[in-house]
Design an enzyme around this catalytic site. Sequence first.
Site, short mmCIF file in Angstrom:
data_model
loop_
_atom_site.label_atom_id
_atom_site.label_comp_id
_atom_site.label_asym_id
_atom_site.label_seq_id
_atom_site.Cartn_x
_atom_site.Cartn_y
_atom_site.Cartn_z
N GLN A 1 0.81 -1.22 0.00
CA GLN A 1 0.00 0.00 0.00
C GLN A 1 0.84 1.27 0.00
O GLN A 1 2.05 1.23 0.25
CB GLN A 1 -0.91 0.00 1.23
CG GLN A 1 -2.00 -1.05 1.14
CD GLN A 1 -3.07 -0.84 2.18
OE1 GLN A 1 -3.10 -1.52 3.18
NE2 GLN A 1 -3.94 0.14 1.95
N HIS A 2 0.17 2.36 -0.28
CA HIS A 2 0.65 3.74 -0.04
C HIS A 2 1.71 4.28 -1.00
O HIS A 2 1.90 5.49 -1.07
CB HIS A 2 1.20 3.91 1.40
CG HIS A 2 0.38 3.31 2.46
ND1 HIS A 2 -0.95 3.60 2.63
CD2 HIS A 2 0.69 2.38 3.42
CE1 HIS A 2 -1.42 2.90 3.66
NE2 HIS A 2 -0.45 2.14 4.14
N ASP B 1 -2.72 -4.84 0.02
CA ASP B 1 -2.33 -6.23 0.36
C ASP B 1 -3.05 -6.78 1.58
O ASP B 1 -3.46 -7.95 1.59
CB ASP B 1 -0.81 -6.37 0.49
CG ASP B 1 -0.18 -5.40 1.46
OD1 ASP B 1 -0.89 -4.57 2.08
OD2 ASP B 1 1.05 -5.46 1.60
#
Length: 480
Positions: free
Chosen positions: A71-72, A241
Amino acid sequence: MALVAGIDSSTQSCKVVIRDAETGALVRFGSAKHPEGTEVNPQAWWDALNIALEEAGGLADVAAAAVGGQQHGLVALDADGEVIRDALLWNDTRSADAAEALIAEYGGGTDGAAEWARMTGSVPVASLTVTKLRWLADAEPENARRVAAVALPHDWLTWKLSGAARLEDLTTDRSEVSGTGYFDTALGEYRYDLLARALRISEELARSIVLPRVLGPREQAGTGDAVRGWGHLVLGPGAGDNAAAALGLGMTTGDVAISIGTSGVVSAVSPRPIQDPSGLIAGFADATGEFLPLAVTLNGSRVLDGAARMLGVDHAGLAGLALAAAPGANGLTLVPYLEGERTPNLPRATGSFVGLSLASMNPNDVARAAVEGLLCGLADGLEAMTAHGVPVNSIQLIGGAARSAAVQQIAPTIFGRDIQVPEPGEYVADGAARQAAWVLSGSDAAPEWTTSAVQTFSAAPTREVREAYAARRHLFAERG
Ligand SMILES: Nc1ncnc2c1ncn2[C@@H]1O[C@H](COP(=O)(O)OP(=O)(O)O)[C@@H](O)[C@H]1O
Ligand SMILES: O=C(CO)[C@@H](O)[C@H](O)COP(=O)(O)O
């Protein structure tokens, strides 16, 4: 038999599972390494995905695919759809000052943090995309001015799989976008005012930046790239995820997953959004239409990788040493902030061994302290979760380090609860595959796949180990 593909583009590698859409049976598998570092050219993820796909026998006979991803990470695209600079990953802490500045701009301290939790569900930390955009605006204004679209790793890979060239074809899902810091997770809406603030531009200009269209849990993201011969492939929306892992494990309210990959993650499905002004819990969404509060540490499996390296053993050797030591490691505590830390938010921290004595200065106790320190950090996350009223009926341990016999056996002593360990597997990729099967079926609910056998580990709690950790976790040096 229709086949579906699930992809996990994670921090250290890319994994592909090909499964039977109806039963979920594993048919083929492939994987490939990602480069080291917290700044990565997205092309490396694409190359790894193609190697993993080839190892998994390709997509020619696969009907649907979906991507779960770390992520991110900031994938900034220019007007031609080209990547502007290497992506800054979730574990890159250079935007720590930006996180502090963004909180200060909304009142600072606990007021600013509470306002961000209210606006987005999470308090900004260096991991979140919004802080990386602020860093870009301040450190690389030329690059910031070229930003025409902002995608996250799984959004970008889904777009690449589709062969689309138009920025407007970018898609994402609630679980991923809820970790950006410019999305109101409770309402399900982009906050262009926060995007504008991050980039130090007007809201009008921010609205001209393309943000991926947020798809519903079983909405089609498009089809595969016709040029590459994947035109038949239905693409699912994909997920962050941890949301993909929740889908792979079939988690419902009351189920908790503790994942020990590069990150250490405590996650739970919640029917209601969580807004934690302390910032310990990130109030993200899941991949089914519910919510997925998380506590995420920067120091997961690599704590054990580092300890094994230091002791000159492999993972089995490290587990053997740790299990040969008594609980509490003869008074030795590892404060595991090796890469800084995110939960608690200590981006400049380093790790430390506290309580070293002649009695504990031996490989067994060092190994034990590494396992206990890693688990104590996660137990703090679990405690923050229960403090927010998130029900905890069962705990499943997944991720690369869940394969460690020491982690499996010591976890119940630290968490004070039974721990279930499903068969070693790729639960993020499995969740993505299950989503692909869901999209393919067009049904209201995800297909019921047989869940893997779990082994349950029980042990008497060692409260004193947690107490020692709690008394010492503030004893560390900041990096210079
Ligand atoms: N038996 C084991 N004991 C401890 N750690 C392990 C073991 N097997 C793999 N790992 C670690 O797990 C990590 C990979 O797990 P994974 O969940 O795939 O990570 P990520 O999703 O972050 O890429 C690596 O750091 C690896 O060294
Ligand atoms: O930052 C988060 C979630 O907030 C991490 O979960 C990343 O998504 C990376 O996951 P791994 O690759 O370590 O599993």
